[in-house]
Scaffold this motif. Structure first.
Motif, mmCIF file in Angstrom:
data_model
loop_
_atom_site.group_PDB
_atom_site.id
_atom_site.type_symbol
_atom_site.label_atom_id
_atom_site.label_comp_id
_atom_site.label_asym_id
_atom_site.label_seq_id
_atom_site.Cartn_x
_atom_site.Cartn_y
_atom_site.Cartn_z
ATOM 1 N N LEU A 3 0.854 -1.187 0.000
ATOM 2 C CA LEU A 3 0.000 0.000 0.000
ATOM 3 C C LEU A 3 0.891 1.238 0.000
ATOM 4 C CD1 LEU A 3 -2.599 -1.039 2.760
ATOM 5 C CD2 LEU A 3 -2.696 -1.482 0.285
ATOM 6 N N LEU A 4 0.659 2.132 -0.959
ATOM 7 C CA LEU A 4 1.389 3.392 -1.019
ATOM 8 C C LEU A 4 0.517 4.509 -0.467
ATOM 9 C CD1 LEU A 4 2.939 3.168 -4.622
ATOM 10 C CD2 LEU A 4 3.983 2.483 -2.452
ATOM 11 N N GLN A 5 1.064 5.305 0.434
ATOM 12 C CA GLN A 5 0.401 6.471 1.009
ATOM 13 C C GLN A 5 -0.962 6.156 1.636
ATOM 14 O OE1 GLN A 5 1.716 9.704 1.181
ATOM 15 N NE2 GLN A 5 3.597 8.686 0.512
ATOM 16 N N PRO A 6 -1.076 5.069 2.416
ATOM 17 C CA PRO A 6 -2.365 4.806 3.074
ATOM 18 C C PRO A 6 -2.624 5.811 4.192
ATOM 19 C CG PRO A 6 -0.700 3.287 3.874
ATOM 20 C CD PRO A 6 -0.057 4.054 2.749
ATOM 21 N N SER A 7 -3.846 6.304 4.270
ATOM 22 C CA SER A 7 -4.232 7.231 5.325
ATOM 23 C C SER A 7 -4.465 6.462 6.621
ATOM 24 C CB SER A 7 -5.514 7.967 4.922
ATOM 25 O OG SER A 7 -5.941 8.829 5.961
ATOM 26 N N LEU A 8 -3.950 6.998 7.730
ATOM 27 C CA LEU A 8 -4.086 6.358 9.036
ATOM 28 C C LEU A 8 -4.606 7.373 10.044
ATOM 29 C CD1 LEU A 8 -0.663 4.472 9.095
ATOM 30 C CD2 LEU A 8 -2.897 3.474 8.545
ATOM 31 N N GLU A 9 -5.400 6.896 10.976
ATOM 32 C CA GLU A 9 -5.914 7.769 12.026
ATOM 33 C C GLU A 9 -6.286 6.907 13.221
ATOM 34 O OE1 GLU A 9 -8.365 11.719 11.544
ATOM 35 O OE2 GLU A 9 -9.742 10.022 11.556
ATOM 36 N N ALA A 10 -5.888 7.356 14.422
ATOM 37 C CA ALA A 10 -6.175 6.580 15.630
ATOM 38 C C ALA A 10 -5.979 7.468 16.848
ATOM 39 C CB ALA A 10 -5.257 5.361 15.720
ATOM 40 N N PRO A 11 -6.708 7.212 17.931
ATOM 41 C CA PRO A 11 -6.487 7.966 19.159
ATOM 42 C C PRO A 11 -5.208 7.523 19.847
ATOM 43 C CG PRO A 11 -8.186 6.304 19.493
ATOM 44 C CD PRO A 11 -7.840 6.263 18.040
ATOM 45 N N MET A 40 -0.725 3.125 15.139
ATOM 46 C CA MET A 40 -2.034 3.449 14.571
ATOM 47 C C MET A 40 -2.611 2.262 13.814
ATOM 48 S SD MET A 40 -0.832 7.235 13.359
ATOM 49 C CE MET A 40 -2.306 7.766 12.498
ATOM 50 N N ILE A 41 -1.757 1.552 13.066
ATOM 51 C CA ILE A 41 -2.228 0.362 12.347
ATOM 52 C C ILE A 41 -2.691 -0.705 13.327
ATOM 53 C CG2 ILE A 41 -1.480 -1.574 10.897
ATOM 54 C CD1 ILE A 41 0.314 0.411 9.397
ATOM 55 N N GLU A 42 -1.938 -0.903 14.400
ATOM 56 C CA GLU A 42 -2.346 -1.884 15.417
ATOM 57 C C GLU A 42 -3.714 -1.542 15.977
ATOM 58 O OE1 GLU A 42 1.892 -3.381 17.329
ATOM 59 O OE2 GLU A 42 1.056 -1.453 17.954
ATOM 60 N N TRP A 43 -3.951 -0.267 16.227
ATOM 61 C CA TRP A 43 -5.260 0.144 16.758
ATOM 62 C C TRP A 43 -6.372 -0.109 15.743
ATOM 63 C CZ3 TRP A 43 -9.224 3.484 15.647
ATOM 64 C CH2 TRP A 43 -10.132 3.749 16.685
ATOM 65 N N LEU A 44 -6.135 0.243 14.476
ATOM 66 C CA LEU A 44 -7.139 0.012 13.438
ATOM 67 C C LEU A 44 -7.469 -1.468 13.302
ATOM 68 C CD1 LEU A 44 -5.922 2.496 10.666
ATOM 69 C CD2 LEU A 44 -8.052 2.651 11.973
ATOM 70 N N LEU A 45 -6.439 -2.317 13.346
ATOM 71 C CA LEU A 45 -6.663 -3.761 13.231
ATOM 72 C C LEU A 45 -7.460 -4.282 14.423
ATOM 73 C CD1 LEU A 45 -3.148 -4.923 11.961
ATOM 74 C CD2 LEU A 45 -5.235 -4.660 10.615
ATOM 75 N N ARG A 46 -7.095 -3.835 15.600
ATOM 76 C CA ARG A 46 -7.784 -4.285 16.814
ATOM 77 C C ARG A 46 -9.254 -3.840 16.814
ATOM 78 N NH1 ARG A 46 -4.295 -2.515 19.866
ATOM 79 N NH2 ARG A 46 -5.232 -0.523 20.479
ATOM 80 N N GLU A 47 -9.498 -2.593 16.448
ATOM 81 C CA GLU A 47 -10.872 -2.073 16.441
ATOM 82 C C GLU A 47 -11.742 -2.774 15.408
ATOM 83 O OE1 GLU A 47 -12.469 0.539 18.394
ATOM 84 O OE2 GLU A 47 -10.829 -0.305 19.576
ATOM 85 N N ASN A 48 -11.135 -3.246 14.347
ATOM 86 C CA ASN A 48 -11.899 -3.900 13.278
ATOM 87 C C ASN A 48 -11.768 -5.425 13.323
ATOM 88 O OD1 ASN A 48 -12.999 -1.672 11.290
ATOM 89 N ND2 ASN A 48 -10.991 -0.972 11.988
ATOM 90 N N ILE A 78 -9.325 -7.515 13.122
ATOM 91 C CA ILE A 78 -8.465 -8.131 12.114
ATOM 92 C C ILE A 78 -7.245 -8.689 12.839
ATOM 93 C CG2 ILE A 78 -7.134 -7.762 10.007
ATOM 94 C CD1 ILE A 78 -8.950 -5.342 9.430
ATOM 95 N N LEU A 79 -6.982 -9.973 12.693
ATOM 96 C CA LEU A 79 -5.913 -10.625 13.434
ATOM 97 C C LEU A 79 -4.538 -10.208 12.907
ATOM 98 C CD1 LEU A 79 -7.385 -14.230 13.792
ATOM 99 C CD2 LEU A 79 -7.439 -12.362 15.456
ATOM 100 N N LEU A 80 -3.641 -9.900 13.834
ATOM 101 C CA LEU A 80 -2.282 -9.482 13.488
ATOM 102 C C LEU A 80 -1.287 -10.502 14.016
ATOM 103 C CD1 LEU A 80 -0.215 -7.304 12.498
ATOM 104 C CD2 LEU A 80 -0.346 -6.338 14.812
ATOM 105 N N HIS A 81 -0.414 -10.993 13.124
ATOM 106 C CA HIS A 81 0.651 -11.904 13.553
ATOM 107 C C HIS A 81 1.846 -11.107 14.078
ATOM 108 C CE1 HIS A 81 4.254 -14.437 13.155
ATOM 109 N NE2 HIS A 81 3.439 -15.447 13.403
ATOM 110 N N ASP A 82 2.351 -10.163 13.268
ATOM 111 C CA ASP A 82 3.429 -9.304 13.732
ATOM 112 C C ASP A 82 3.506 -8.046 12.866
ATOM 113 O OD1 ASP A 82 4.598 -10.063 11.366
ATOM 114 O OD2 ASP A 82 6.236 -11.188 12.264
ATOM 115 N N ILE A 83 4.228 -7.060 13.382
ATOM 116 C CA ILE A 83 4.400 -5.805 12.660
ATOM 117 C C ILE A 83 5.844 -5.348 12.840
ATOM 118 C CG2 ILE A 83 3.598 -4.405 14.617
ATOM 119 C CD1 ILE A 83 2.259 -2.555 12.482
ATOM 120 N N LYS A 84 6.469 -4.912 11.743
ATOM 121 C CA LYS A 84 7.855 -4.472 11.759
ATOM 122 C C LYS A 84 7.947 -3.052 11.204
ATOM 123 C CE LYS A 84 9.865 -9.090 11.074
ATOM 124 N NZ LYS A 84 10.747 -9.909 10.197
ATOM 125 N N GLY A 85 9.048 -2.381 11.540
ATOM 126 C CA GLY A 85 9.278 -1.030 11.050
ATOM 127 C C GLY A 85 10.619 -0.910 10.362
#
Length: 283
Positions: free
Chosen positions: A109-117, A167-175, A177-184
């Protein structure tokens, strides 16, 4: 179902807005509290601009053009890798959530918009690149990458990536969507001038370290941002220096400093010296 819009309705209406780039710039400007204050209190910025008849001067377009060109080259390289590439520039957060929910094959995904508290604030921004794919258990594996035209990776780059990851973790949790891992990762020009590839084995950094920094900066009840927001404007620390040449608010601070004959006008005085003198009652 537009789950994201339902779950964030209360935050959208009540929370102060905070952009991810503002956090990154705060660090780049040597943790300038006044910079963040202006980003959070736009009414104070507007009042001071009106007071002296100033306008915000954008940074040199040459730097922005160089960065955009590098991002374009990286995007072209990514598109030629053989994986699916979806450009979300101009799309809203719901479009990002829809892709996170429905994609099953490796996709970039290129330039995906993200938003989270984050703490008291509604944080928003656009990640440069997010690579996602699902494992055998239908869980997402995510790689968040920032694209920089500089040759050196800096702390603010990593903080920016860590914030997008949060922010992605929050979006996945709220929706749900199961997350295995996330890297930066940060993609920057290599010493030989080459552009790094984006793949699951791309060099990554320890997100946990920067999550801790993000907590202290924004999320904790006694966070830096909370302190800056609650102080009277005249008590928000700042100091003029070479870093100010690259700040949007340089003109405001120069006029304000001159009008008040602030200690920043003293040649060769440091920020530490200024704090010590102010604590002793010397303004």
């Amino acid at each position: 179902p537009r789950a994201y819009m339902r779950n964030t309705a209360e935050h959208v209406s009540n929370a102060p807005r905070l952009n991810v780039t503002s956090l990154s710039q705060y660090v780049r400007l040597e943790n300038c509290d006044r910079y963040l204050r202006f980003r959070l209190h736009r009414d104070e910025e507007k009042a001071m601009l009106k007071r002296w008849g100033l306008t915000i001067q954008p940074l040199t377009p040459l730097l922005k053009e160089a960065g955009t060109e590098f991002e374009r080259e990286v995007a072209q390289q990514i598109a030629g890798s053989g994986e699916d590439v979806i450009d979300l520039e101009g799309e809203d957060v719901q479009a990002t959530v829809d892709q996170l929910r429905t994609i099953h094959r490796p996709t970039i995904l290129l330039q995906p918009s993200l938003e989270a508290p984050l703490g008291r604030y509604l944080c928003n921004g656009r990640a440069d690149v997010v690579r996602i794919h699902r494992d055998g258990r239908d869980q997402l594996r995510v790689l968040v990458a920032d694209v920089k035209a500089s040759r050196h990776e800096r702390m603010e780059h990593r903080l920016q990536v860590a914030t997008y990851a949060k922010m992605i973790e929050w979006l996945l949790r709220e929706n749900r969507i199961l997350l295995h891992d996330i890297k930066g990762s940060v993609l920057h020009i290599q010493e030989d001038g080459s552009i790094p590839a984006l793949d699951p084995e791309a060099p990554s950094f320890d997100l946990e370290t920067y999550r801790t920094i993000l907590n202290r900066l924004v999320i904790d009840p006694d966070s830096v941002v909370n302190r800056i927001l609650e102080l009277p404007f005249e008590e928000v620390p700042y100091h003029l220096g070479y870093k100010c040449d690259g700040c949007l608010y340089n003109a405001i601070c120069m006029y304000d400093t001159a009008e008040r004959l602030d200690l920043s006008l003293v040649p060769y005085i440091s920020a530490v010296d200024k704090r010590v003198l102010r604590s002793a009652g010397i303004e």
